[in-house]
Design a protein around this motif. Structure first.
Motif, mmCIF file in Angstrom:
data_model
loop_
_atom_site.group_PDB
_atom_site.id
_atom_site.type_symbol
_atom_site.label_atom_id
_atom_site.label_comp_id
_atom_site.label_asym_id
_atom_site.label_seq_id
_atom_site.Cartn_x
_atom_site.Cartn_y
_atom_site.Cartn_z
ATOM 1 N N SER A 33 0.813 -1.217 0.000
ATOM 2 C CA SER A 33 0.000 0.000 0.000
ATOM 3 C C SER A 33 0.848 1.270 0.000
ATOM 4 O O SER A 33 0.339 2.356 -0.287
ATOM 5 C CB SER A 33 -0.957 0.004 1.194
ATOM 6 N N GLN A 34 2.129 1.142 0.250
ATOM 7 C CA GLN A 34 3.034 2.294 0.247
ATOM 8 C C GLN A 34 3.386 2.771 -1.161
ATOM 9 O O GLN A 34 3.937 3.857 -1.324
ATOM 10 C CB GLN A 34 4.330 1.949 0.978
ATOM 11 N N TYR A 35 3.109 1.954 -2.159
ATOM 12 C CA TYR A 35 3.519 2.263 -3.528
ATOM 13 C C TYR A 35 2.297 2.613 -4.382
ATOM 14 O O TYR A 35 1.217 2.080 -4.189
ATOM 15 C CB TYR A 35 4.275 1.070 -4.131
ATOM 16 N N ASP A 36 2.510 3.512 -5.325
ATOM 17 C CA ASP A 36 1.426 4.006 -6.164
ATOM 18 C C ASP A 36 1.088 3.106 -7.350
ATOM 19 O O ASP A 36 0.024 3.255 -7.935
ATOM 20 C CB ASP A 36 1.761 5.397 -6.705
ATOM 21 N N SER A 37 1.973 2.199 -7.687
ATOM 22 C CA SER A 37 1.746 1.375 -8.883
ATOM 23 C C SER A 37 0.462 0.557 -8.737
ATOM 24 O O SER A 37 0.088 0.131 -7.636
ATOM 25 C CB SER A 37 2.931 0.448 -9.125
ATOM 26 N N GLN A 38 -0.200 0.348 -9.845
ATOM 27 C CA GLN A 38 -1.476 -0.361 -9.846
ATOM 28 C C GLN A 38 -1.307 -1.785 -9.334
ATOM 29 O O GLN A 38 -2.135 -2.281 -8.574
ATOM 30 C CB GLN A 38 -2.076 -0.355 -11.263
ATOM 31 N N HIS A 39 -0.213 -2.436 -9.703
ATOM 32 C CA HIS A 39 -0.015 -3.824 -9.277
ATOM 33 C C HIS A 39 0.160 -3.913 -7.763
ATOM 34 O O HIS A 39 -0.334 -4.844 -7.132
ATOM 35 C CB HIS A 39 1.147 -4.498 -10.024
ATOM 36 N N CYS A 40 0.835 -2.942 -7.161
ATOM 37 C CA CYS A 40 0.994 -2.944 -5.701
ATOM 38 C C CYS A 40 -0.335 -2.650 -5.008
ATOM 39 O O CYS A 40 -0.662 -3.278 -3.993
ATOM 40 C CB CYS A 40 2.051 -1.935 -5.262
ATOM 41 N N GLN A 41 -1.093 -1.717 -5.544
ATOM 42 C CA GLN A 41 -2.386 -1.390 -4.951
ATOM 43 C C GLN A 41 -3.362 -2.569 -5.056
ATOM 44 O O GLN A 41 -4.087 -2.869 -4.101
ATOM 45 C CB GLN A 41 -2.975 -0.136 -5.611
ATOM 46 N N ALA A 42 -3.363 -3.257 -6.198
ATOM 47 C CA ALA A 42 -4.223 -4.436 -6.374
ATOM 48 C C ALA A 42 -3.801 -5.552 -5.429
ATOM 49 O O ALA A 42 -4.638 -6.252 -4.851
ATOM 50 C CB ALA A 42 -4.179 -4.906 -7.824
ATOM 51 N N CYS A 43 -2.506 -5.704 -5.246
ATOM 52 C CA CYS A 43 -1.986 -6.723 -4.339
ATOM 53 C C CYS A 43 -2.386 -6.403 -2.901
ATOM 54 O O CYS A 43 -2.823 -7.290 -2.152
ATOM 55 C CB CYS A 43 -0.470 -6.821 -4.475
ATOM 56 N N ALA A 44 -2.250 -5.147 -2.514
ATOM 57 C CA ALA A 44 -2.620 -4.739 -1.157
ATOM 58 C C ALA A 44 -4.091 -5.050 -0.894
ATOM 59 O O ALA A 44 -4.450 -5.547 0.183
ATOM 60 C CB ALA A 44 -2.344 -3.251 -0.956
ATOM 61 N N GLN A 45 -4.936 -4.793 -1.881
ATOM 62 C CA GLN A 45 -6.364 -5.063 -1.735
ATOM 63 C C GLN A 45 -6.624 -6.568 -1.585
ATOM 64 O O GLN A 45 -7.368 -6.992 -0.702
ATOM 65 C CB GLN A 45 -7.131 -4.516 -2.948
ATOM 66 N N ALA A 46 -5.998 -7.374 -2.436
ATOM 67 C CA ALA A 46 -6.179 -8.830 -2.366
ATOM 68 C C ALA A 46 -5.667 -9.376 -1.037
ATOM 69 O O ALA A 46 -6.294 -10.260 -0.440
ATOM 70 C CB ALA A 46 -5.466 -9.504 -3.538
ATOM 71 N N CYS A 47 -4.557 -8.845 -0.566
ATOM 72 C CA CYS A 47 -3.997 -9.289 0.718
ATOM 73 C C CYS A 47 -4.920 -8.929 1.879
ATOM 74 O O CYS A 47 -5.116 -9.739 2.789
ATOM 75 C CB CYS A 47 -2.620 -8.672 0.936
ATOM 76 N N SER A 48 -5.477 -7.743 1.850
ATOM 77 C CA SER A 48 -6.401 -7.325 2.911
ATOM 78 C C SER A 48 -7.639 -8.204 2.931
ATOM 79 O O SER A 48 -8.109 -8.615 4.005
ATOM 80 C CB SER A 48 -6.798 -5.863 2.714
ATOM 81 N N GLU A 49 -8.173 -8.507 1.764
ATOM 82 C CA GLU A 49 -9.352 -9.365 1.672
ATOM 83 C C GLU A 49 -9.044 -10.779 2.155
ATOM 84 O O GLU A 49 -9.851 -11.403 2.836
ATOM 85 C CB GLU A 49 -9.877 -9.385 0.244
ATOM 86 N N CYS A 50 -7.866 -11.272 1.814
ATOM 87 C CA CYS A 50 -7.472 -12.610 2.238
ATOM 88 C C CYS A 50 -7.274 -12.660 3.754
ATOM 89 O O CYS A 50 -7.689 -13.609 4.407
ATOM 90 C CB CYS A 50 -6.203 -13.044 1.511
ATOM 91 N N ALA A 51 -6.639 -11.642 4.303
ATOM 92 C CA ALA A 51 -6.431 -11.594 5.749
ATOM 93 C C ALA A 51 -7.771 -11.630 6.468
ATOM 94 O O ALA A 51 -7.931 -12.358 7.463
ATOM 95 C CB ALA A 51 -5.648 -10.337 6.134
ATOM 96 N N LYS A 52 -8.717 -10.888 5.972
ATOM 97 C CA LYS A 52 -10.062 -10.863 6.583
ATOM 98 C C LYS A 52 -10.713 -12.242 6.500
ATOM 99 O O LYS A 52 -11.285 -12.732 7.477
ATOM 100 C CB LYS A 52 -10.926 -9.815 5.881
ATOM 101 N N ALA A 53 -10.631 -12.884 5.344
ATOM 102 C CA ALA A 53 -11.219 -14.215 5.164
ATOM 103 C C ALA A 53 -10.548 -15.239 6.068
ATOM 104 O O ALA A 53 -11.215 -16.085 6.672
ATOM 105 C CB ALA A 53 -11.137 -14.646 3.694
ATOM 106 N N CYS A 54 -9.238 -15.164 6.174
ATOM 107 C CA CYS A 54 -8.498 -16.112 7.011
ATOM 108 C C CYS A 54 -8.808 -15.898 8.494
ATOM 109 O O CYS A 54 -8.961 -16.871 9.236
ATOM 110 C CB CYS A 54 -6.991 -15.990 6.765
#
Length: 109
Positions: free
Chosen positions: A83-104
């Motif tokens: 989430s510290q980086y502006d690139s789209q791939h980092c932002q998409a990854c941060a979102q997927a990681c947050s969703e996974c953490a919540k599910a787990c």
């Protein structure tokens, strides 16, 4: 069947692993690769952990809840880093990681 019981969490783990793989590969193409080292390292750890957690749930492992707790911790660390980086791939990854953490966390509760 275990894989049906945990379908939502398994799917979140698989989406997260794929996002982390994409992010780490894209980070390697950035001009500032040296600055992306921690992001790449966390992406790799997170992808591996998510795949391990998904497999543990699919086979009904007695350790699935504890594995998912650790998976959530790693996902949260990866989300924070990405989430510290502006690139789209980092932002998409941060979102997927947050969703996974919540599910787990929900699965392990």
């Amino acid at each position: 069947m275990s894989h049906e019981k945990y379908r939502e969490c398994i799917d979140a783990c698989n989406r997260c692993a794929n996002a982390c793989d994409h992010c780490s590969t894209a980070c390697l193409k950035e001009d500032n690769v040296a600055q992306m080292q921690n992001c790449i390292r966390l992406d790799m750890d997170c992808a591996a952990m998510c795949r391990f957690a998904a497999a543990a749930m699919a086979r009904g492992s007695d350790f699935a809840d504890r594995i998912c707790q650790l998976c959530a911790e790693i996902c949260e660390a990866c989300a924070k880093e990405c989430s510290q980086y502006d690139s789209q791939h980092c932002q998409a990854c941060a979102q997927a990681c947050s969703e996974c953490a919540k599910a787990c966390r929900s699965m392990a509760a």
